[in-house]
Write an enzyme that holds these catalytic residues in place. Structure first.
Site, PDB file in Angstrom:
ATOM      1  N   HIS A  22       0.628  -1.253  -0.147  1.00  0.00           N
ATOM      2  CA  HIS A  22      -0.113  -0.134  -0.152  1.00  0.00           C
ATOM      3  C   HIS A  22       0.690   1.281  -0.103  1.00  0.00           C
ATOM      4  O   HIS A  22       1.994   1.308   0.366  1.00  0.00           O
ATOM      5  CB  HIS A  22      -0.974   0.007   1.121  1.00  0.00           C
ATOM      6  N   ASP A  30      -7.988  -5.093   0.040  1.00  0.00           N
ATOM      7  CA  ASP A  30      -8.468  -5.955  -1.269  1.00  0.00           C
ATOM      8  C   ASP A  30      -8.101  -7.557  -0.986  1.00  0.00           C
ATOM      9  O   ASP A  30      -8.528  -8.303  -1.734  1.00  0.00           O
ATOM     10  CB  ASP A  30      -7.686  -5.740  -2.578  1.00  0.00           C
TER      11      ASP A  30
HETATM   12  C1  SDX Z   1      -6.175   0.075  -3.122  1.00  0.00           C
HETATM   13  O1  SDX Z   1      -4.380   4.316  -2.157  1.00  0.00           O
HETATM   14  C2  SDX Z   1      -5.330   3.898  -1.450  1.00  0.00           C
HETATM   15  O2  SDX Z   1      -5.811   4.324  -0.600  1.00  0.00           O
HETATM   16  C3  SDX Z   1      -5.973   2.645  -2.214  1.00  0.00           C
HETATM   17  C4  SDX Z   1      -6.885   1.888  -1.555  1.00  0.00           C
HETATM   18  C5  SDX Z   1      -8.127   2.911  -1.369  1.00  0.00           C
HETATM   19  O3  SDX Z   1      -8.861   2.368  -0.387  1.00  0.00           O
HETATM   20  O4  SDX Z   1      -8.653   3.384  -2.206  1.00  0.00           O
HETATM   21  O5  SDX Z   1      -6.158   1.360  -0.294  1.00  0.00           O
HETATM   22  C6  SDX Z   1      -7.211   0.559  -2.260  1.00  0.00           C
HETATM   23  O6  SDX Z   1      -5.757   0.296  -4.166  1.00  0.00           O
HETATM   24  C7  SDX Z   1      -5.281  -0.957  -2.392  1.00  0.00           C
HETATM   25  C8  SDX Z   1      -3.985  -1.325  -3.170  1.00  0.00           C
HETATM   26  C9  SDX Z   1      -4.579  -2.593  -3.993  1.00  0.00           C
HETATM   27  N1  SDX Z   1      -3.450  -2.838  -4.967  1.00  0.00           N
HETATM   28  C10 SDX Z   1      -2.718  -4.153  -4.726  1.00  0.00           C
HETATM   29  O7  SDX Z   1      -3.005  -4.879  -4.129  1.00  0.00           O
HETATM   30  C11 SDX Z   1      -2.037  -4.367  -6.019  1.00  0.00           C
HETATM   31  C12 SDX Z   1      -0.501  -5.060  -5.533  1.00  0.00           C
HETATM   32  N2  SDX Z   1       0.168  -4.080  -4.470  1.00  0.00           N
HETATM   33  C13 SDX Z   1       0.934  -3.099  -5.506  1.00  0.00           C
HETATM   34  O8  SDX Z   1       0.953  -3.058  -6.719  1.00  0.00           O
HETATM   35  C14 SDX Z   1       1.331  -2.019  -4.722  1.00  0.00           C
HETATM   36  O9  SDX Z   1       1.811  -2.323  -3.353  1.00  0.00           O
HETATM   37  C15 SDX Z   1       0.592  -0.479  -4.637  1.00  0.00           C
HETATM   38  C16 SDX Z   1       0.314  -0.288  -5.870  1.00  0.00           C
HETATM   39  C17 SDX Z   1      -0.588  -0.813  -3.866  1.00  0.00           C
HETATM   40  C18 SDX Z   1       1.539   0.550  -4.143  1.00  0.00           C
HETATM   41  O10 SDX Z   1       2.472   0.547  -4.734  1.00  0.00           O
HETATM   42  P1  SDX Z   1       3.499   1.890  -4.517  1.00  0.00           P
HETATM   43  O11 SDX Z   1       3.049   2.718  -3.218  1.00  0.00           O
HETATM   44  O12 SDX Z   1       3.575   2.875  -5.815  1.00  0.00           O
HETATM   45  O13 SDX Z   1       4.586   0.990  -4.133  1.00  0.00           O
HETATM   46  P2  SDX Z   1       5.799   0.194  -4.951  1.00  0.00           P
HETATM   47  O14 SDX Z   1       4.895  -0.202  -6.213  1.00  0.00           O
HETATM   48  O15 SDX Z   1       6.747   1.580  -5.339  1.00  0.00           O
HETATM   49  O16 SDX Z   1       6.289  -0.908  -4.373  1.00  0.00           O
HETATM   50  C19 SDX Z   1       7.387  -0.531  -3.340  1.00  0.00           C
HETATM   51  C20 SDX Z   1       8.284  -1.953  -3.367  1.00  0.00           C
HETATM   52  C21 SDX Z   1       8.490  -2.108  -5.003  1.00  0.00           C
HETATM   53  O17 SDX Z   1       9.786  -3.021  -4.749  1.00  0.00           O
HETATM   54  P3  SDX Z   1      11.259  -1.826  -4.985  1.00  0.00           P
HETATM   55  O18 SDX Z   1      10.897  -1.347  -6.439  1.00  0.00           O
HETATM   56  O19 SDX Z   1      11.565  -0.892  -4.107  1.00  0.00           O
HETATM   57  O20 SDX Z   1      12.330  -2.772  -5.164  1.00  0.00           O
HETATM   58  O21 SDX Z   1       7.515  -2.880  -2.899  1.00  0.00           O
HETATM   59  C22 SDX Z   1       7.203  -3.770  -3.905  1.00  0.00           C
HETATM   60  C23 SDX Z   1       7.686  -3.045  -5.262  1.00  0.00           C
HETATM   61  O22 SDX Z   1       8.080  -3.983  -6.492  1.00  0.00           O
HETATM   62  N3  SDX Z   1       5.905  -4.243  -3.924  1.00  0.00           N
HETATM   63  C24 SDX Z   1       5.506  -5.625  -4.093  1.00  0.00           C
HETATM   64  C25 SDX Z   1       4.258  -5.270  -4.032  1.00  0.00           C
HETATM   65  N4  SDX Z   1       3.787  -4.237  -3.662  1.00  0.00           N
HETATM   66  C26 SDX Z   1       4.926  -3.106  -3.908  1.00  0.00           C
HETATM   67  N5  SDX Z   1       6.391  -6.785  -4.167  1.00  0.00           N
HETATM   68  C27 SDX Z   1       5.416  -7.864  -4.252  1.00  0.00           C
HETATM   69  N6  SDX Z   1       4.185  -7.888  -4.375  1.00  0.00           N
HETATM   70  C28 SDX Z   1       3.368  -6.701  -3.964  1.00  0.00           C
HETATM   71  N7  SDX Z   1       2.231  -6.806  -4.049  1.00  0.00           N
END
Ligand code: SDX
Length: 429
Positions: A306, A363
């Site tokens: 998140h 989710d």
């Molecule tokens: C919602 O914003 C909100 O409030 C959203 C929400 C709401 O109520 O409106 O809470 C609802 O959208 C919840 C999120 C649902 N999405 C997912 O579950 C999809 C999987 N999660 C990700 O794609 C990610 O965690 C996000 C999109 C939710 C957040 O992305 P960020 O904040 O841009 O973080 P990032 O992608 O830069 O990740 C940070 C690191 C990265 O590694 P590095 O580049 O630092 O090496 O963590 C890793 C990412 O690769 N990472 C994951 C991961 N999520 C982040 N690695 C594996 N699995 C994951 N799910």
């Protein structure tokens, strides 16, 4: 004395004010930065950038706190209902009895859609994704009420609020009925908000349909948990579209599209599809956790991570507990729940997830409950949209009355071709 920060640039010192939030957040006010220094800021995805000051929802990502108008989400999930929580978010206080009766009456009595709207559904191809249908049909409301789109007319806005809250469940249920070739079921004003939705989803003209009160209650709690979440992607979209003084129907339609993305509200559908993939591949959870850790592998654990929560998402804790209650009470044995629990247990002990502070988000478990309530997987993001609607409305209204109101228009850093001349076709390679 108000706090400030000092910026030294090209030998000159600039003092920038600090804005302090009621729960202790600190922000550097850079609104005059370009005019005073010629500098702009760069912050892809707005990780460190606040777009507004808001009174609606407070999140503390480190402590896992979520407050709607100051009230903890745990208390609202236990004591409130979705209609009351919608009033709270939109109007800023819990309603007294007459306010609640008025709000409930108008939301109930706007639930039918114009009969012509049914023709829209006939124009869609078979089995369209219900998020595409819902956004298109919500957007079409601006054509049915085009003489009532004045964003500065309080009465017109009040009616639009009631219409959207009342009609989105109808539009959503109709999109499901269209996808399975069944006739639409009209709203029933004697039913509660979630009972009415379930009735429109699952009743048919051939037999009586009784809504299970447990299912209606669980759905109401899920809608409360999804009702707002400060400046998430879809809410920021609604604000940006509304910042052009565009009407509420069209702004919400844009929010539905933004929510559909698998990184946002589409994640609840993606979680179930991921769990199903793991089950179909033999249930080797560790193999998929390793895939998620592999930077060369695009696979991510959907439902994990998140932008704000670097601790447990408080909603996820409530939904996980609710999932166990639902499965126990409905006597269901859901193998995907077992896979989800294994996934969570392994991930939360794994350094990769611990170091990156990746926890289950809202989710991760919600889809398992929707599945238990017999809601089809491609309707999961639609359930999120029905829940998030009062939040979108509340933010759109707050924006329209913001003392610092401006149309949203970010800057950029240009990295393209420097000035060059036009090359006539004959002279090109
Ligand atoms: C919602 O914003 C909100 O409030 C959203 C929400 C709401 O109520 O409106 O809470 C609802 O959208 C919840 C999120 C649902 N999405 C997912 O579950 C999809 C999987 N999660 C990700 O794609 C990610 O965690 C996000 C999109 C939710 C957040 O992305 P960020 O904040 O841009 O973080 P990032 O992608 O830069 O990740 C940070 C690191 C990265 O590694 P590095 O580049 O630092 O090496 O963590 C890793 C990412 O690769 N990472 C994951 C991961 N999520 C982040 N690695 C594996 N699995 C994951 N799910």
């Amino acid at each position: 004395m108000s706090k400030t920060v000092e910026l030294i640039y090209q030998g000159k010192s600039y003092t920038l004010p600090i804005i302090e939030g009621t729960c202790g957040e600190q922000a550097v006010d850079i609104s005059a930065l370009r005019n005073t220094t010629g500098l702009i800021t760069y912050d892809p995805g707005f990780v460190s950038t606040g777009s507004c000051q808001s009174d609606i929802t407070f999140l503390d990502g480190e402590k896992g706190i979520l407050l709607y108008r100051g009230i903890p989400i745990e208390q609202l999930a236990e004591h409130s209902n979705f209609i009351e929580t919608s009033f709270l978010l939109i109007h800023g206080h819990l309603p007294n009895q007459s306010e609640l009766d008025y709000f409930k009456h108008h939301v109930t009595h706007h639930s039918m859609v114009h009969e012509s709207i049914k023709n829209l559904y006939d124009g869609f191809p078979n089995n369209p994704h219900p998020m595409a249908v819902c956004s298109a049909v919500v957007g079409s409301l601006a054509t049915f009420y085009q003489d009532q789109l004045n964003v500065q007319n309080e009465r017109e806005i009040e009616i639009a609020i009631h219409r959207l809250l009342a009609k989105l469940p109808t539009i959503a249920a109709y999109s499901y009925k269209k996808s399975i070739g069944q006739p639409f079921s009209y709203p029933q004003n004697a039913l509660s908000y979630t009972e009415n939705f379930l009735h429109m989803m699952f009743s048919n003209p051939c037999e009586d349909y009784e809504v299970d009160p447990l299912v209606a209650k669980v759905l109401d709690i899920l809608l409360i948990l999804h009702a707002d979440h400060e400046q998430n992607c879809s809410t920021s979209t609604v604000r940006l579209v509304g910042s052009s003084r565009c009407n509420l129907y069209s702004s919400v339609s844009a929010g539905i599209y933004a929510l559909w993305g698998p990184l946002h509200g589409g994640a609840n559908q993606a979680v179930i599809e991921m769990l199903q993939t793991i089950q179909d591949a033999g249930g080797n959870v560790r193999q998929f956790v390793d895939k998620a850790k592999d930077n060369d592998d695009p696979f991510r654990l959907m439902g994990f991570g998140h932008r704000v929560y670097k601790n447990f998402d408080p909603r996820s804790k409530i939904i996980k507990k609710l999932a166990h209650e639902v499965f126990d009470k409905l006597g269901l044995n859901e193998p995907l729940l077992d896979i989800a629990l294994q996934l969570e247990e392994i991930a939360l002990k794994d350094d990769y997830f611990i170091s990156k502070k990746l926890y289950p988000n809202v989710d991760f478990y919600s889809g398992l409950i929707y599945k238990a309530l017999q809601i089809p997987v491609n309707m999961f993001p639609v359930m999120f949209a029905i829940g998030r609607l009062p939040g979108w409305i509340a933010h759109w209204i707050e924006l329209q009355g913001d003392k610092d109101f401006k149309i949203g228009r970010p800057r950029q850093i240009y990295q393209g071709q420097e000035k060059t001349d036009y090359t006539p076709l004959k002279k090109r390679k």
